[in-house]
Design a protein around this motif. Structure first.
Motif, mmCIF file in Angstrom:
data_model
loop_
_atom_site.group_PDB
_atom_site.id
_atom_site.type_symbol
_atom_site.label_atom_id
_atom_site.label_comp_id
_atom_site.label_asym_id
_atom_site.label_seq_id
_atom_site.Cartn_x
_atom_site.Cartn_y
_atom_site.Cartn_z
ATOM 1 N N LEU A 254 2.904 -1.404 4.277
ATOM 2 C CA LEU A 254 1.495 -1.574 3.904
ATOM 3 C C LEU A 254 1.286 -2.732 2.935
ATOM 4 O O LEU A 254 0.239 -3.385 2.955
ATOM 5 C CB LEU A 254 0.955 -0.277 3.297
ATOM 6 N N SER A 255 2.284 -3.021 2.097
ATOM 7 C CA SER A 255 2.138 -4.132 1.159
ATOM 8 C C SER A 255 1.987 -5.456 1.897
ATOM 9 O O SER A 255 1.336 -6.379 1.406
ATOM 10 C CB SER A 255 3.342 -4.196 0.212
ATOM 11 N N VAL A 256 2.570 -5.544 3.070
ATOM 12 C CA VAL A 256 2.415 -6.739 3.896
ATOM 13 C C VAL A 256 1.165 -6.628 4.757
ATOM 14 O O VAL A 256 0.343 -7.547 4.839
ATOM 15 C CB VAL A 256 3.656 -6.958 4.787
ATOM 16 N N ASP A 257 1.000 -5.494 5.394
ATOM 17 C CA ASP A 257 -0.109 -5.310 6.341
ATOM 18 C C ASP A 257 -1.473 -5.421 5.665
ATOM 19 O O ASP A 257 -2.430 -5.950 6.257
ATOM 20 C CB ASP A 257 0.034 -3.942 7.009
ATOM 21 N N LEU A 258 -1.593 -4.934 4.427
ATOM 22 C CA LEU A 258 -2.887 -4.934 3.748
ATOM 23 C C LEU A 258 -3.119 -6.180 2.903
ATOM 24 O O LEU A 258 -4.183 -6.339 2.313
ATOM 25 C CB LEU A 258 -2.999 -3.693 2.850
ATOM 26 N N ASN A 259 -2.116 -7.055 2.854
ATOM 27 C CA ASN A 259 -2.257 -8.241 2.014
ATOM 28 C C ASN A 259 -1.986 -9.537 2.771
ATOM 29 O O ASN A 259 -1.653 -10.556 2.176
ATOM 30 C CB ASN A 259 -1.291 -8.147 0.825
#
Length: 284
Positions: A254-259
């Motif tokens: 999520l740290s990659v997917d949401l940013n």
């Protein structure tokens, strides 16, 4: 039990079985090996088809311990992420991590062992007898690498910039067991002389010293990366066990997917083909 068909015979000194017994390395697996031979000793025995001495086993198992796990490396992260995506495929998660063992992580063990071996082969049997002689060989070797613009395998570490704690420990163990051979001697000499050539001091990393130690044990050079992968398999199982208890893979995802940020396309432009340095000479 199905009777073997007539035809070619495929000899093996490894595992074989009949109706009542299983033979491994010429011994009865159940009676002679299980409960009597440790896994590290067995792994060495399987690869060399000779039973290691107590000292060889200690050095070999120290290498396995040194390479088992080193935190959230790419191999550990991809194993956890693959398990997040396919929790029904533990083998897939482990395989994903092992496939990442290359020139930057884990593969350095083999690269260093082969590099040191090649240097020793070039000496034609004229192995130095003292530290001064090893330093001369190391100095010549580092200079040649510098002149050709190549790195010295096993030199430098992205975290342990002032010294990898695994290196002196493994060297001490090899010394205690009388197994500090020419590969480790050359590697240690490189550690002493390289600042003279490079103008800076870099640590001898743990993966490199493991390659030197394995080569001194006489293990097959083409299998050195395999031993690193054997060690890392245990570490990756630990990573999965911790992921099950304390999951972090979803947060990483999520740290990659949401940013992520959308940017204009950046088309790849291939370099012009030329006869020299182009496709000519490829062997794949």
């Amino acid at each position: 039990m199905t009777e073997p068909k007539s035809g070619p015979v495929y000899p093996t000194a490894l595992g074989a079985s009949d109706l009542k017994t299983i033979t491994l390395l010429g011994h009865d697996l159940a009676e002679d090996i299980m409960g009597s031979v440790g896994f590290g000793e067995l792994a060495f025995w399987l690869a060399t088809q000779r039973r290691p001495s107590t000292g060889e086993t200690r050095v070999f198992e120290a290498v396995l311990a040194a390479l088992a796990d080193h935190g959230f490396t790419p191999t550990a992260i991809v194993t956890r992420l693959t398990y997040l995506s396919a929790p029904d495929s533990v083998q897939g998660a482990l395989a994903a991590g092992l496939l990442g063992g290359g020139s930057r992580f884990l593969g350095v063990t083999e690269d260093t062992g082969r590099f040191l071996h090649d240097v020793l082969e070039s000496l034609g049997g004229a192995v130095p007898r003292d530290e001064t002689g090893w330093d001369e060989v190391a100095l010549r070797t580092v200079r040649q690498r510098r002149e050709t613009g190549k790195f010295v395998p096993g030199l430098g570490h992205h975290v342990h910039k002032t010294g990898d704690p695994r290196t002196p420990r493994l060297m001490r163990i090899a010394t205690e067991e009388g197994l500090f051979g020419p590969h480790l001697s050359l590697f240690a000499a490189i550690g002493r002389v390289h600042p003279t050539v490079l103008g800076k001091t870099l640590p001898l990393n743990g993966a490199g010293v493991c390659g030197a130690a394995l080569a001194d044990l006489g293990l097959p050079l083409p299998l050195l990366r395999g031993f690193a992968l054997l060690a890392r398999t245990a570490g990756l199982i630990g990573q999965l066990a911790e992921e099950i208890r304390h999951p972090v893979a979803r947060d990483v995802f999520l740290s990659v997917d949401l940013n992520n940020a959308s940017v204009p396309p950046d088309p790849f432009v291939p370099e012009p083909f030329t006869e020299e340095g182009g496709e000519e000479g490829r062997t794949d």
